[in-house]
Design a protein around this motif. Structure first.
Motif, PDB file in Angstrom:
ATOM      1  N   THR A  16       0.855  -1.187   0.000  1.00  0.00           N
ATOM      2  CA  THR A  16       0.000   0.000   0.000  1.00  0.00           C
ATOM      3  C   THR A  16       0.887   1.232   0.000  1.00  0.00           C
ATOM      4  O   THR A  16       1.887   1.270   0.724  1.00  0.00           O
ATOM      5  N   VAL A  17       0.490   2.224  -0.813  1.00  0.00           N
ATOM      6  CA  VAL A  17       1.264   3.459  -0.870  1.00  0.00           C
ATOM      7  C   VAL A  17       0.330   4.642  -1.150  1.00  0.00           C
ATOM      8  O   VAL A  17      -0.527   4.550  -2.018  1.00  0.00           O
ATOM      9  N   PRO A  18       0.476   5.727  -0.390  1.00  0.00           N
ATOM     10  CA  PRO A  18      -0.266   6.959  -0.724  1.00  0.00           C
ATOM     11  C   PRO A  18       0.492   7.722  -1.807  1.00  0.00           C
ATOM     12  O   PRO A  18       1.730   7.739  -1.815  1.00  0.00           O
ATOM     13  N   LEU A  19      -0.245   8.334  -2.718  1.00  0.00           N
ATOM     14  CA  LEU A  19       0.360   9.062  -3.827  1.00  0.00           C
ATOM     15  C   LEU A  19      -0.366  10.381  -4.050  1.00  0.00           C
ATOM     16  O   LEU A  19      -1.538  10.522  -3.694  1.00  0.00           O
ATOM     17  N   SER A  20       0.325  11.326  -4.664  1.00  0.00           N
ATOM     18  CA  SER A  20      -0.307  12.612  -4.966  1.00  0.00           C
ATOM     19  C   SER A  20      -1.275  12.434  -6.129  1.00  0.00           C
ATOM     20  O   SER A  20      -1.023  11.642  -7.040  1.00  0.00           O
ATOM     21  N   ALA A  21      -2.382  13.152  -6.097  1.00  0.00           N
ATOM     22  CA  ALA A  21      -3.390  13.070  -7.156  1.00  0.00           C
ATOM     23  C   ALA A  21      -2.973  13.955  -8.330  1.00  0.00           C
ATOM     24  O   ALA A  21      -3.619  14.939  -8.659  1.00  0.00           O
ATOM     25  N   THR A  22      -1.861  13.577  -8.944  1.00  0.00           N
ATOM     26  CA  THR A  22      -1.293  14.298 -10.082  1.00  0.00           C
ATOM     27  C   THR A  22      -0.930  13.286 -11.159  1.00  0.00           C
ATOM     28  O   THR A  22      -0.888  12.073 -10.894  1.00  0.00           O
ATOM     29  N   ARG A  23      -0.626  13.772 -12.361  1.00  0.00           N
ATOM     30  CA  ARG A  23      -0.173  12.866 -13.418  1.00  0.00           C
ATOM     31  C   ARG A  23       1.090  12.135 -12.975  1.00  0.00           C
ATOM     32  O   ARG A  23       1.275  10.951 -13.262  1.00  0.00           O
ATOM     33  N   ARG A  24       1.945  12.832 -12.272  1.00  0.00           N
ATOM     34  CA  ARG A  24       3.169  12.206 -11.771  1.00  0.00           C
ATOM     35  C   ARG A  24       2.842  11.090 -10.767  1.00  0.00           C
ATOM     36  O   ARG A  24       3.469  10.032 -10.773  1.00  0.00           O
ATOM     37  N   GLY A  25       1.856  11.324  -9.909  1.00  0.00           N
ATOM     38  CA  GLY A  25       1.421  10.306  -8.957  1.00  0.00           C
ATOM     39  C   GLY A  25       0.858   9.079  -9.660  1.00  0.00           C
ATOM     40  O   GLY A  25       1.117   7.941  -9.255  1.00  0.00           O
TER      41      GLY A  25
END
Length: 142
Positions: A16-25
């Motif tokens: 499990t990993v949290p990610l930014s809500a961006t294209r990069r994420g």
């Protein structure tokens, strides 16, 4: 009395990993999933394509400023790979479409997920979130 026993869905592997809500994420979700699948010695496809579509949908349709999304991968003891993407827009729930809308710039991703996955769906919560999930059976891990 039903004597059948359901196969346990005990996790064999979890990530499990949290990610930014961006294209990069979204791109990072695909790359991290591929690396995790390699470490578990599982085939990359079609799981990598499913992760890419679900992460892109979280960024495009599930984005709330200041909130990210979460990618989770689980392999059960019976070999099912479950992909989950949780975003912060629980009110924006994807719908199943049997045909493509005329002409559309979006909406094709979930058709791809439906084609590649053995099952997929949406779970509400925790408020204000939703989780879009897809599963691949061991035979579906090509």
């Amino acid at each position: 009395m039903n004597q059948e026993i359901a196969a346990p869905r005990t996790p064999l592997h979890q990530f499990t990993v949290p990610l930014s809500a961006t294209r990069r994420g979204a791109r990072l979700a695909r790359l991290l999933a591929a690396e995790q699948l390699r470490s578990w010695e599982l085939p990359l496809d079609p799981a990598r394509s499913i992760v890419a579509e679900l992460a892109a949908n979280a960024v495009v349709h599930g984005r709330v400023p200041g909130r990210g999304f979460r990618l989770a991968l689980t392999v059960t003891a019976c070999g099912v790979l479950r992909i989950e993407v949780t975003d912060a827009r629980g009110e924006s729930v994807p719908v199943r479409r049997s045909v493509l809308p005329e002409p559309a710039d979006s909406g094709h991703g979930l058709l791809l997920v439906e084609e590649l996955a053995d099952r997929w769906g949406v779970l509400p919560g925790p408020v204000p979130c939703k989780t879009v999930w897809a599963e691949l059976e061991p035979g579906g891990l090509r």
